[in-house]
Design a protein around this motif. Structure first.
Motif, PDB file in Angstrom:
ATOM      1  N   MET A  68       0.826  -1.203   0.000  1.00 61.35           N
ATOM      2  CA  MET A  68       0.000   0.000   0.000  1.00 61.35           C
ATOM      3  C   MET A  68       0.864   1.258   0.000  1.00 61.35           C
ATOM      4  SD  MET A  68      -3.191  -0.878  -0.076  1.00 61.35           S
ATOM      5  CE  MET A  68      -4.016  -2.466  -0.021  1.00 61.35           C
ATOM      6  N   GLU A  69       1.929   1.236   0.798  1.00 63.23           N
ATOM      7  CA  GLU A  69       2.847   2.373   0.828  1.00 63.23           C
ATOM      8  C   GLU A  69       3.503   2.576  -0.538  1.00 63.23           C
ATOM      9  OE1 GLU A  69       3.542   4.573   2.995  1.00 63.23           O
ATOM     10  OE2 GLU A  69       2.925   3.835   4.956  1.00 63.23           O
ATOM     11  N   PHE A  70       3.778   1.477  -1.221  1.00 56.80           N
ATOM     12  CA  PHE A  70       4.409   1.564  -2.534  1.00 56.80           C
ATOM     13  C   PHE A  70       3.450   2.142  -3.577  1.00 56.80           C
ATOM     14  CE2 PHE A  70       5.050  -0.704  -6.630  1.00 56.80           C
ATOM     15  CZ  PHE A  70       6.226  -0.077  -7.016  1.00 56.80           C
ATOM     16  N   ILE A  71       2.222   1.642  -3.591  1.00 55.54           N
ATOM     17  CA  ILE A  71       1.278   2.040  -4.636  1.00 55.54           C
ATOM     18  C   ILE A  71       0.737   3.443  -4.406  1.00 55.54           C
ATOM     19  CG2 ILE A  71      -0.912   1.440  -5.756  1.00 55.54           C
ATOM     20  CD1 ILE A  71      -0.370  -1.464  -5.060  1.00 55.54           C
ATOM     21  N   ARG A  72       0.619   3.882  -3.161  1.00 57.81           N
ATOM     22  CA  ARG A  72      -0.028   5.165  -2.902  1.00 57.81           C
ATOM     23  C   ARG A  72       0.776   6.353  -3.429  1.00 57.81           C
ATOM     24  NH1 ARG A  72       0.882   8.340   1.981  1.00 57.81           N
ATOM     25  NH2 ARG A  72       2.777   7.688   3.065  1.00 57.81           N
ATOM     26  N   TYR A  73       2.057   6.148  -3.701  1.00 58.29           N
ATOM     27  CA  TYR A  73       2.864   7.221  -4.277  1.00 58.29           C
ATOM     28  C   TYR A  73       2.719   7.307  -5.793  1.00 58.29           C
ATOM     29  CZ  TYR A  73       5.067   7.859   0.252  1.00 58.29           C
ATOM     30  OH  TYR A  73       5.291   8.128   1.579  1.00 58.29           O
ATOM     31  N   MET A  74       2.053   6.340  -6.387  1.00 59.16           N
ATOM     32  CA  MET A  74       1.827   6.394  -7.828  1.00 59.16           C
ATOM     33  C   MET A  74       0.663   7.334  -8.112  1.00 59.16           C
ATOM     34  SD  MET A  74       2.097   2.350  -8.763  1.00 59.16           S
ATOM     35  CE  MET A  74       3.532   1.370  -8.281  1.00 59.16           C
TER      36      MET A  74
ATOM     37  N   ILE B  40     -11.592   7.249  -9.144  1.00 58.66           N
ATOM     38  CA  ILE B  40     -11.801   7.857  -7.825  1.00 58.66           C
ATOM     39  C   ILE B  40     -11.537   6.833  -6.733  1.00 58.66           C
ATOM     40  CG2 ILE B  40     -13.546   8.892  -6.317  1.00 58.66           C
ATOM     41  CD1 ILE B  40     -14.804  10.128  -8.830  1.00 58.66           C
ATOM     42  N   PHE B  41     -11.939   5.587  -6.963  1.00 60.03           N
ATOM     43  CA  PHE B  41     -11.664   4.509  -6.008  1.00 60.03           C
ATOM     44  C   PHE B  41     -10.163   4.356  -5.789  1.00 60.03           C
ATOM     45  CE2 PHE B  41     -10.317   0.081  -5.700  1.00 60.03           C
ATOM     46  CZ  PHE B  41     -10.886  -0.294  -4.486  1.00 60.03           C
ATOM     47  N   ILE B  42      -9.388   4.333  -6.862  1.00 61.75           N
ATOM     48  CA  ILE B  42      -7.934   4.176  -6.742  1.00 61.75           C
ATOM     49  C   ILE B  42      -7.325   5.357  -5.996  1.00 61.75           C
ATOM     50  CG2 ILE B  42      -5.786   4.131  -8.079  1.00 61.75           C
ATOM     51  CD1 ILE B  42      -7.253   2.473 -10.179  1.00 61.75           C
ATOM     52  N   GLY B  43      -7.839   6.553  -6.262  1.00 66.34           N
ATOM     53  CA  GLY B  43      -7.306   7.725  -5.582  1.00 66.34           C
ATOM     54  C   GLY B  43      -7.564   7.728  -4.088  1.00 66.34           C
ATOM     55  N   CYS B  44      -8.610   7.020  -3.645  1.00 68.62           N
ATOM     56  CA  CYS B  44      -8.986   7.021  -2.225  1.00 68.62           C
ATOM     57  C   CYS B  44      -8.543   5.763  -1.481  1.00 68.62           C
ATOM     58  CB  CYS B  44     -10.502   7.160  -2.087  1.00 68.62           C
ATOM     59  SG  CYS B  44     -11.209   8.675  -2.751  1.00 68.62           S
ATOM     60  N   PHE B  45      -8.546   4.632  -2.158  1.00 69.08           N
ATOM     61  CA  PHE B  45      -8.435   3.340  -1.485  1.00 69.08           C
ATOM     62  C   PHE B  45      -7.141   3.179  -0.690  1.00 69.08           C
ATOM     63  CE2 PHE B  45      -6.779  -1.031  -1.844  1.00 69.08           C
ATOM     64  CZ  PHE B  45      -7.670  -1.674  -1.006  1.00 69.08           C
ATOM     65  N   PHE B  46      -6.005   3.419  -1.311  1.00 70.06           N
ATOM     66  CA  PHE B  46      -4.727   3.127  -0.669  1.00 70.06           C
ATOM     67  C   PHE B  46      -4.478   4.050   0.523  1.00 70.06           C
ATOM     68  CE2 PHE B  46      -4.405   1.948  -5.167  1.00 70.06           C
ATOM     69  CZ  PHE B  46      -4.153   0.589  -5.032  1.00 70.06           C
ATOM     70  N   GLN B  47      -4.841   5.326   0.384  1.00 68.85           N
ATOM     71  CA  GLN B  47      -4.715   6.240   1.513  1.00 68.85           C
ATOM     72  C   GLN B  47      -5.636   5.821   2.654  1.00 68.85           C
ATOM     73  OE1 GLN B  47      -2.457   8.537   1.312  1.00 68.85           O
ATOM     74  NE2 GLN B  47      -2.078   8.778  -0.870  1.00 68.85           N
ATOM     75  N   LEU B  48      -6.847   5.401   2.315  1.00 67.02           N
ATOM     76  CA  LEU B  48      -7.821   5.023   3.330  1.00 67.02           C
ATOM     77  C   LEU B  48      -7.335   3.828   4.141  1.00 67.02           C
ATOM     78  CD1 LEU B  48     -10.658   5.312   4.584  1.00 67.02           C
ATOM     79  CD2 LEU B  48     -11.512   3.828   2.771  1.00 67.02           C
ATOM     80  N   VAL B  49      -6.806   2.818   3.483  1.00 72.13           N
ATOM     81  CA  VAL B  49      -6.332   1.631   4.184  1.00 72.13           C
ATOM     82  C   VAL B  49      -5.263   2.003   5.207  1.00 72.13           C
ATOM     83  CG1 VAL B  49      -5.058  -0.531   3.903  1.00 72.13           C
ATOM     84  CG2 VAL B  49      -6.907   0.027   2.330  1.00 72.13           C
ATOM     85  N   LEU B  50      -4.303   2.815   4.819  1.00 74.04           N
ATOM     86  CA  LEU B  50      -3.216   3.182   5.722  1.00 74.04           C
ATOM     87  C   LEU B  50      -3.711   4.032   6.887  1.00 74.04           C
ATOM     88  CD1 LEU B  50      -0.489   3.992   3.050  1.00 74.04           C
ATOM     89  CD2 LEU B  50      -0.634   1.966   4.506  1.00 74.04           C
ATOM     90  N   MET B  51      -4.642   4.935   6.625  1.00 71.36           N
ATOM     91  CA  MET B  51      -5.153   5.789   7.693  1.00 71.36           C
ATOM     92  C   MET B  51      -6.023   5.006   8.669  1.00 71.36           C
ATOM     93  SD  MET B  51      -5.970   9.297   5.573  1.00 71.36           S
ATOM     94  CE  MET B  51      -6.403  10.243   7.039  1.00 71.36           C
TER      95      MET B  51
END
Length: 289
Positions: free
Chosen positions: A137-143, A167-178
């Motif tokens: 998740m940390e890797f993909i969220r910077y893309m 929009i899902f991709i823009g939100c999903f990875f940040q949401l999981v980490l938070m």
């Protein structure tokens, strides 16, 4: 001797000036500085300062536009933008743009919450879950989400699902980490107390961790929804003929900057309304936070 001491003590006590609670409160109030760190302020003062902040922004815009310090083609006046807004909001076409944009943002955001929140709870509850989930998740969220547009068009075509998926991709990875970070803030003592009382692992998650994380989770969802609105215009780059992003891009082709401003302001207002709804729900359901 005792009588003398009692009289002397009585005189000493009488010499101390009495301070009423109201006087002490006034003294503390006088000592407060207007910029006291972490100090609460009355809601009325907060609202006044917020209005002043918006007023300063409007004043700067007015000076630059009415004074023609910037070419009116690039910076229309507030009055012109307001008139254009009233004209556009008086048409059914523009309300259709607003409705379809709200649908796309809501669908992408809800899908991200349905998939991301359980994964975030898993990663925040178990250390092995953290090791399994967070590194990718940390890797993909910077893309950048824009980089996924060609793949999304291949996977989902150019229909509504493509916009929702971006929009899902823009939100999903940040949401999981938070969500994982919020879950790790739950007191371990509460979990141990549940185990002491005979709770199973699932009961501890269900009765302790999930209720404890809910206030922070709602605030995290509020932040993620703001990001969903920022991805709207990007999502509506993909072969669309409706939506606020489409209206903004169409106005840009003909240098209708007043319509561009209207689109930006409407998106900002919709985002502000959704933000206030989440803030109200947080106060309504979790007033102790």
């Amino acid at each position: 001797m005792n009588t003398a001491n009692e009289q002397s003590g009585g005189q000493q006590v009488a010499a101390i000036p009495s301070v009423t609670p109201s006087a002490a409160k006034q003294a503390r109030t006088k000592k407060r500085h207007v910029m006291q760190i972490f100090e609460d302020v009355p809601k009325s003062n907060f609202g006044i300062v917020a209005v002043i902040s918006f007023g300063i922004m409007l004043a700067i815009w007015s000076v630059l536009s009415y004074g023609e310090f910037v070419n009116p083609l690039f910076l229309p006046t507030p009055g012109r933008v307001l008139n254009t807004m009233f004209d556009l909001l008086g048409t059914s076409t523009y309300w259709h743009h607003i409705g379809i944009s709200i649908f796309r943002v809501s669908a992408g955001f809800v899908l991200a919450c349905i998939v991301g929140i359980p994964i975030g709870l898993f990663a925040g509850t178990y250390r092995y879950g953290e090791a399994f989930v967070e590194p990718p998740m940390e890797f993909i969220r910077y893309m950048p989400a824009v980089a996924f547009i060609p793949l999304i068009m291949v996977w989902a075509g150019i229909g509504e699902w493509a916009k929702i998926l971006l929009i899902f991709i823009g939100c999903f990875f940040q949401l999981v980490l938070m969500v994982a970070a919020d879950t790790r803030l739950v007191s371990k003592d509460l979990v141990q107390a549940a185990f002491t009382l005979g709770a199973s692992r699932w009961q501890a998650i269900q009765t302790v961790i999930i209720p404890a994380v809910q206030p922070k989770l709602l605030n995290t969802m509020r932040l993620i929804l703001g990001w969903a609105w920022t991805y709207l215009v990007v999502a509506e780059l993909m072969a669309v003929n409706s939506g606020l992003g489409y209206a903004i891009l169409k106005a840009q082709r003909f240098l209708n900057t007043d319509q561009i401003f209207v689109g930006i302001i409407v998106i900002g207002l919709l985002g502000l309304i959704s933000d206030r709804i989440f803030a109200f729900l947080n106060r309504r359901f979790y007033p102790w936070v």
